[in-house]
Design an enzyme around this catalytic site. Structure first.
Site, mmCIF file in Angstrom:
data_model
loop_
_atom_site.group_PDB
_atom_site.id
_atom_site.type_symbol
_atom_site.label_atom_id
_atom_site.label_comp_id
_atom_site.label_asym_id
_atom_site.label_seq_id
_atom_site.Cartn_x
_atom_site.Cartn_y
_atom_site.Cartn_z
ATOM 1 C CG ASP A 71 -1.988 2.267 2.433
ATOM 2 O OD1 ASP A 71 -1.607 3.431 2.284
ATOM 3 O OD2 ASP A 71 -1.266 1.369 2.917
ATOM 4 C CG ASP B 117 0.160 6.773 2.536
ATOM 5 O OD1 ASP B 117 -0.674 6.071 1.931
ATOM 6 O OD2 ASP B 117 0.676 6.430 3.612
#
Length: 538
Positions: free
Chosen positions: A121, A331
C-alpha cells in the site's frame, strides 16, 4: 595437510581482522536478466547544512530530509546501484475476492525468520503484522480459496532481534499521551475505508531482504525496521483485506522505503510493476530506466504526505477532452480508479460513444458503464490516456474489468467510479503494464512500459489459485464506502489527521572475491596433495 591448515588459519585471520561476515542469501535472483542490472540509475544531489529541521511534513522538511538522506546514501553506496527485495523473492501477486483485490508479497521478519503475506500500500506508511491478537482476521489457509499454506502471527517474544519502541522514541507519534517515556509506544492507524483500523504497539525488528547490485553480487541483508504489533484490527481488515498484515510504502519516516534509505542501504526510491495476469514485482532502490517518462509529485497543503500527481488532460481514443484535468493520489492499495465527478462524466460519456458494444444494467456491479461482450476473449475498447506535464502521456492498458461466464468473457465494465472528493485516486488497475517508480529523491513519479520480465524464472509464490475465484467480481460493499472511496482500499491510504536466519552484514565484493580465491587455492592444494597418511584398504 599442514599447508592446508596454515592456509585455513590465514583465511580465518583475514576475516577476523576485517570483521567481515561473508554470507550468501539462500534466495538469490541470479536468474534475473541483464535488464534488472540496468534498472538503477545514479543520481546527483547536494547537501543541506541549515542546522535546523522545519516542522514535520512541511515542504521544507521533506526537501531537507531528501537532501540529507541522499548525502548519507552517497557516502555509503558510492557508485553502486543496488536493488533490494524481500528475501522470499521480488514477486507480487494480485489475489481475488478473498483478499479484497489487492497486491501481496511474502516477507520474512524476525530471528528466526517468519514469513508473512502482506498487502502492498503506497497510500499509507506503517508496516504492521497480526500480533498477540485480541481481534485479528483468520490466518488458516482453509479459510481462503487461494492459499496452500497457513499465514503466521508475529510474536515479539519469539524473535531474538525484537524490542519494543518506547514512548520517547522519535517515531512514536502517540508518545505525548504516554504516562511514562519508558512505556512501550502504542499506535493506532485509521484508514480511508469506514471503520477500518489497526492498533497495538510499535516494535523494532529486522526485515530480511536480498540484494543485487550492478556488479552482479547477491547478498542477504537484515534491515532494521519499525513495525506495528497489530493486536486489534477492525472493519475490512477482518473481512479479508490484509489478513496477514500490510506494508505501507508511503512518504512517512516510519515506512519501509524511508527506513531503508535513511540507513543508507539503497537509494530513496522504489518501484512496483503490475502485469495483466496479476503477477508483479517490487524493488527497493530502483530509480527506473533513463528513458522513462515522469511527472512531479505535488504537495498537499504544503506537505508531501502522500503521492499526489496532477493530470492536465484526459483523452479517450484520439479525443482529448476539455476541462478534464484533475489531481489524484497514486495508490497501489486501491484496486480500481476514482475520478472527481465532472471528469468522470466527461470520460464516461466519451467512452460510451466510442465503445462498439451493447450497454447492460447490472445492479449488483459497482460500475455504471458495463457492456455485453460480443467475443469470448478480451474485447477491443477505446484507449484512455492521461496527459501530464511536459506532454508526458500515460496510456491506460487495462481500463476495463472482465466478467467471465461459462464460455469466456461475458461482460466488461469501465473500472472507474465517482468520488465526491476533489482529489481522485489512480488505482493499480490503471498501473497495469507499467513499471511505476516512486522516486522520493527527486520527488517524481516515473513510468515505463514493462512486462515485469523474468517473473517466470522467479521462485513461485506458495499460492495455488484453483482456476478463477468463485466470486471474481468485487461486491458493492467492497468497492464503495460512505466517503466515495474504494474498499478494496480498505488499505487505500492512511486516513487524514519460517526459514533459517541470514547474516547480519552485507557481503562486499572485495571479501567475496577473497573468499572465492582462497577456496580455489584450497581445492587446488587438496587435489594435488598425496594422502600419505591414509591407510589403504584392508
Amino acid at each position: 595437510m599442514a599447508v592446508l591448515l596454515l592456509l585455513f588459519l590465514m583465511v580465518s585471520g583475514v576475516l577476523a581482522e576485517t570483521g567481515a561476515a561473508v554470507t550468501f542469501s539462500s534466495r538469490l535472483i541470479h536468474r534475473f536478466s541483464e535488464e534488472v542490472k540496468s534498472l538503477g540509475v545514479s543520481r546527483s544531489g547536494g547537501a543541506n547544512s541549515t542546522g535546523f529541521w522545519p516542522d514535520k511534513r512541511s515542504l521544507e522538511y521533506y526537501q531537507l530530509l531528501v537532501s540529507s538522506d541522499f548525502q548519507r546514501q552517497h557516502m555509503k553506496l558510492g557508485t553502486l546501484n543496488e536493488l533490494l527485495f524481500p528475501s522470499e523473492g521480488s514477486r507480487t501477486m494480485l489475489l481475488g475476492n478473498d483478499f479484497a483485490w489487492l497486491h501481496y508479497t511474502w516477507i520474512d521478519v524476525g530471528t528466526p525468520n517468519v514469513a508473512f503475506l502482506v498487502a502492498l500500500d503506497v497510500g499509507s506508511d506503517l508496516l504492521w503484522l497480526p500480533c498477540e491478537c485480541v481481534q485479528c482476521a483468520p490466518l488458516s489457509a482453509s479459510y481462503y480459496s487461494s492459499l496452500d499454506r497457513d499465514m503466521n502471527e508475529y510474536s515479539p517474544s519469539a524473535s531474538s532481534t525484537s524490542k519494543h519502541l518506547t514512548c520517547s522514541h522519535q517515531l512514536c507519534e502517540l508518545g505525548p499521551n504516554c504516562k511514562s517515556t519508558k512505556e512501550s509506544c502504542p499506535y493506532n492507524v485509521n484508514y480511508v475505508s469506514e471503520n477500518t483500523s489497526t492498533s497495538g504497539l510499535l516494535v523494532q525488528d529486522v526485515l530480511h531482504l536480498a540484494l543485487r547490485n550492478n556488479n552482479g553480487w547477491n547478498n542477504s541483508v537484515k534491515a532494521p525496521v519499525v513495525l506495528g504489533c497489530g493486536m486489534n484490527q477492525t472493519g475490512h481488515y477482518l473481512d479479508g483485506a490484509a489478513p496477514d498484515g500490510l506494508m505501507g510504502l508511503g512518504t512517512g519516516e516510519i515506512s519501509v522505503p524511508s527506513l531503508l534509505a535513511r540507513a543508507g542501504l539503497v537509494k530513496n526510491s522504489f518501484s512496483l510493476c503490475f502485469e495483466e495476469d496479476g503477477s508483479g514485482r517490487i524493488l527497493f532502490g530502483d530509480v527506473g530506466p533513463v528513458a522513462q517518462k515522469y511527472t512531479p509529485f505535488l504537495p498537499l497543503n504544503g506537505k508531501y504526505s502522500t503521492y499526489i500527481v496532477g493530470v492536465e488532460a484526459s483523452c479517450v481514443g484520439n479525443s482529448c477532452l476539455k476541462q478534464s484535468g484533475f489531481t489524484a493520489m497514486v495508490d497501489s492499495g486501491t484496486s480500481f480508479t476514482f475520478l472527481p465527478n465532472d471528469v468522470y462524466k466527461r470520460i464516461t460519456d466519451e467512452f460510451d460513444k466510442r465503445v462498439n458494444a451493447t450497454r447492460v444494467s447490472k445492479k449488483d456491479y459497482p460500475w455504471e458503464y458495463c457492456y455485453k461482450s460480443s467475443t469470448k476473449v478480451k474485447p477491443k475498447v477505446p484507449t484512455l490516456t492521461l496527459m501530464f506535464s511536459l506532454n508526458n502521456s500515460f496510456v491506460v492498458h487495462d481500463p476495463v474489468f472482465l466478467i467471465y461466464g461459462m464460455e469466456g468473457v461475458d461482460t466488461f465494465c469501465l473500472a472507474i467510479q465517482i468520488t465526491k472528493e476533489d482529489i481522485g485516486t489512480i488505482g493499480h488497475n490503471f498501473m497495469t503494464g507499467y513499471q511505476m517508480v516512486f522516486d522520493r529523491e527527486s520527488l517524481n513519479l516515473g513510468w515505463s512500459h514493462s512486462n515485469c520480465q523474468d517473473l517466470k524464472d522467479d521462485e513461485s509464490m506458495p499460492l495455488s489459485p484453483n482456476g478463477r475465484p468463485s466470486n471474481p467480481l468485487p461486491t458493492n460493499q467492497q468497492q464503495s464506502s460512505a466517503q466515495g472511496h474504494a474498499v478494496a482500499p480498505a488499505v487505500a491510504g492512511r486516513a487524514p489527521t519460517a526459514s533459517s536466519a541470514s547474516a547480519l552484514k552485507v557481503t562486499t565484493p572485495h571479501f567475496s572475491v577473497l573468499r572465492l580465491l582462497l577456496l580455489i587455492m584450497l581445492l587446488h592444494l587438496l587435489a594435488h596433495t598425496p594422502l600419505v597418511d591414509s591407510p589403504g584398504p584392508p
